[in-house]
Design a protein around this motif. Structure first.
Motif, PDB file in Angstrom:
ATOM      1  N   ASN A 160      -0.091  -0.870  -0.142  1.00  0.00           N
ATOM      2  CA  ASN A 160      -0.171   0.302  -0.148  1.00  0.00           C
ATOM      3  C   ASN A 160       1.056   2.047   0.371  1.00  0.00           C
ATOM      4  OD1 ASN A 160      -3.026   1.260  -0.042  1.00  0.00           O
ATOM      5  ND2 ASN A 160      -2.607   1.411   2.434  1.00  0.00           N
TER       6      ASN A 160
ATOM      7  N   ASN B 195       3.495   3.939  -1.331  1.00  0.00           N
ATOM      8  CA  ASN B 195       3.501   4.305  -3.266  1.00  0.00           C
ATOM      9  C   ASN B 195       5.574   4.950  -3.541  1.00  0.00           C
ATOM     10  OD1 ASN B 195       0.986   4.869  -4.807  1.00  0.00           O
ATOM     11  ND2 ASN B 195       0.583   5.860  -2.902  1.00  0.00           N
TER      12      ASN B 195
ATOM     13  N   GLY C 237      -2.020   5.941   0.269  1.00  0.00           N
ATOM     14  CA  GLY C 237      -1.032   5.322  -0.160  1.00  0.00           C
ATOM     15  C   GLY C 237      -2.184   4.348  -1.656  1.00  0.00           C
ATOM     16  N   VAL C 238      -1.455   3.375  -1.694  1.00  0.00           N
ATOM     17  CA  VAL C 238      -2.160   3.480  -3.353  1.00  0.00           C
ATOM     18  C   VAL C 238      -3.716   3.516  -2.846  1.00  0.00           C
ATOM     19  CG1 VAL C 238      -2.135   1.185  -4.570  1.00  0.00           C
ATOM     20  CG2 VAL C 238       0.490   2.371  -3.165  1.00  0.00           C
ATOM     21  N   ASP C 239      -3.956   2.739  -2.074  1.00  0.00           N
ATOM     22  CA  ASP C 239      -5.524   2.371  -1.769  1.00  0.00           C
ATOM     23  C   ASP C 239      -6.523   3.676  -1.852  1.00  0.00           C
ATOM     24  OD1 ASP C 239      -4.852   3.286   0.596  1.00  0.00           O
ATOM     25  OD2 ASP C 239      -5.885   1.370   1.775  1.00  0.00           O
TER      26      ASP C 239
ATOM     27  N   ILE D 206      -2.268   7.290   5.269  1.00  0.00           N
ATOM     28  CA  ILE D 206      -1.370   6.537   6.116  1.00  0.00           C
ATOM     29  C   ILE D 206      -0.761   7.080   7.072  1.00  0.00           C
ATOM     30  CG2 ILE D 206       0.680   4.687   5.887  1.00  0.00           C
ATOM     31  CD1 ILE D 206      -0.102   4.143   3.604  1.00  0.00           C
TER      32      ILE D 206
END
Length: 493
Positions: A28, A30, A358-360, A364
């Motif tokens: 998750n 980057n 995060g990637v989602d 974070i």
């Protein structure tokens, strides 16, 4: 199937499984895309002319904790977030231990000195060395610094004469080991020292061989000086202005459990003479380059230095605010050592001062870090963090130190480095022990040289700075990794 091919075929599934498992925890996070399966982002990170910009661009794009790829695309962390760095360097230094490749490199170069040891051995050495770098002791060394700076001034005067001369200001070699550093732990497992020595001698790289010769000469000279100082000490002679003489005397008076071996003492000497000198001389070279690019700053410094004719001592240096501002800004924007390295000895969690995306798509606020993860301490990125230093964080502006610093810099004292709210000299138990020494040395040298000489750029010769263990100057377009910084030097009337 040939034996070697069979072994490789057998290993491939395990390598793939190890790589997949290693990537899972960082899924998750980057970060920049990998450049190759074998080396990940490592070559981008240490690319001679572009590594510094790549480091800063990655920090600005992805935030204070970035996923980068190491050997075989294994995830590593590039960290510039202030709270995360405080956790690594101050709160859990035994969990985020010195990178093995870094300590091995230092051990091969300098022996068992402070930068090559960890754990209890490092604690014991640092305890012995701390008094030598106290402000009280360094104050007494200012006249010695001045004497050496005067010798440099006289040598330059002989070179310059009455007409401006092009002079190469600096040179260094240790930085060339940076691309090979991840492989050094393998080297020390090859067998006895004699075999490792033979392997190094077979490397067909002229700069590596030059470095080997420098280390050999350094080791031989350190042995001679060490024995001389031991003899003087036994004869009741000790110079309180000589750091090694003071160290030998302190070691002699220490308990058996705290004192250092001869091997460790030789390591301290080599570290002080070579490693510490290289970093400070690199900072002085960078400052002279900046002053050549900014003649108005050079002129203002000259005016400040010549308006006070008091005898030069520690107090005089401390009363020059513009010189202090110029040095602070140079060390912030252009740290000689742009990165340091750690590896986790246990699972850990890094809290963040500034959340990252995060990637989602969610924020974070802390990052799980498994045991065995390589962590790159982004000194350069931390010093250029816009959330801390403002939108002009990457600009070299000495004026910022002559006014109150923004609250984003000053309000979080507990997460700052040991020097001026920046990470140039790190923080915690492994912070640079000689940061006050370096400042005084820089001030004395710049004070002495600028009162006698004017520095400017050489027409047609552009200076660039290569990324490595240290930032080193080179001539752009020369395709050389040797340090080279020609400046035009003229005597002041």
């Amino acid at each position: 199937m040939p034996p070697l091919t069979a072994v490789i075929a057998l290993c491939i599934p395990f390598v793939v499984l190890w790589s997949v498992r290693a990537r899972r925890w960082a899924a998750n996070l980057n970060g920049p895309p990998s450049q190759s399966f074998l080396l990940g982002n490592l070559l981008q990170l240490v690319a001679p002319e572009t590594g510094r910009d790549w480091l800063l661009n990655a920090s600005n794009k992805y935030g204070g904790v970035i996923k980068i790829k190491g050997l075989l695309n294994r995830p590593s962390l590039l960290v510039s977030d202030p709270l995360a760095l405080h956790h690594i360097l101050v709160k859990e230094p035994t969990v985020f231990e010195e990178w093995q490749a870094f300590t091995i490199t230092n051990s091969l170069l300098f022996g068992d000195g402070l930068v090559a040891t960890i754990g209890e051995q490092h604690r014991r050495q640092r305890k012995m060395l701390n008094p030598l770098f106290s402000l009280q002791h360094l104050r007494s060394l200012a006249p010695s610094f001045l004497s050496i700076a005067k010798e440099l001034e006289q040598l330059l005067a002989l070179r310059v004469g009455d007409d401006p001369q092009e002079i190469d200001i600096t040179g260094a070699s240790v930085s060339v080991l940076m691309p090979a550093a991840p492989f050094l732990p393998l080297l020390v497992r090859l067998g006895p020292a004699r075999l490792r020595r033979r392997v190094v001698e077979m490397i067909p790289f002229r700069l590596i061989q030059k470095l080997k010769n420098i280390v050999d000469i350094l080791a031989a000279q350190m042995e001679v000086i060490f024995r001389e100082k031991q003899s003087l000490l036994k004869g009741g002679q000790s110079d309180k202005h000589d750091i090694m003489a003071v160290l030998l005397k302190a070691n002699q008076n220490s308990s058996k459990s705290e004192c250092m071996s001869d091997k460790e003492l030789l390591g301290q000497m080599a570290t002080l003479v070579f490693a510490a000198t290289d970093t400070t001389s690199g900072a002085i070279a960078r400052l002279l380059h900046l002053l050549s690019q900014h003649p108005e700053v050079q002129a203002r410094l000259f005016e400040e230095m010549t308006s006070d004719e008091r005898e030069l001592n520690y107090e005089t240096l401390a009363s020059l605010p513009y010189l202090d501002a110029v040095i602070r800004e140079t060390l912030r924007v252009y740290p000689t050592v742009p990165m340091m390295f750690r590896q986790t000895t246990a699972d850990a969690s890094l809290p963040l001062l500034h959340p990252i995306r995060g990637v989602d798509g969610h924020d974070i606020t802390s990052v799980h870090v498994p045991k065995g993860t390589d962590v790159f301490i982004n000194i350069l990125g931390s010093n250029h963090l816009r959330l801390t230093w403002g939108q002009d964080a990457s600009e070299w502006n000495p004026e910022r130190w002559l006014a109150p610093l923004p609250e984003t810099v000053t309000k979080n004292r507990s997460i700052a480095g040991v020097y001026s709210h920046m990470m140039t000299f790190l923080a915690g138990k492994r912070a640079c022990i000689g940061f006050n020494f370096a400042q005084i040395e820089m001030k004395v040298v710049i004070y002495t040289l600028l009162r006698s000489f004017e520095f400017s750029l050489v027409p047609g010769k552009e200076i660039g700075w290569n990324m490595g263990l240290l930032m080193t100057p080179v001539l752009r377009g020369s395709d050389s990794i040797h340090s080279h910084m020609p400046l035009l030097v003229r005597k002041r009337k």
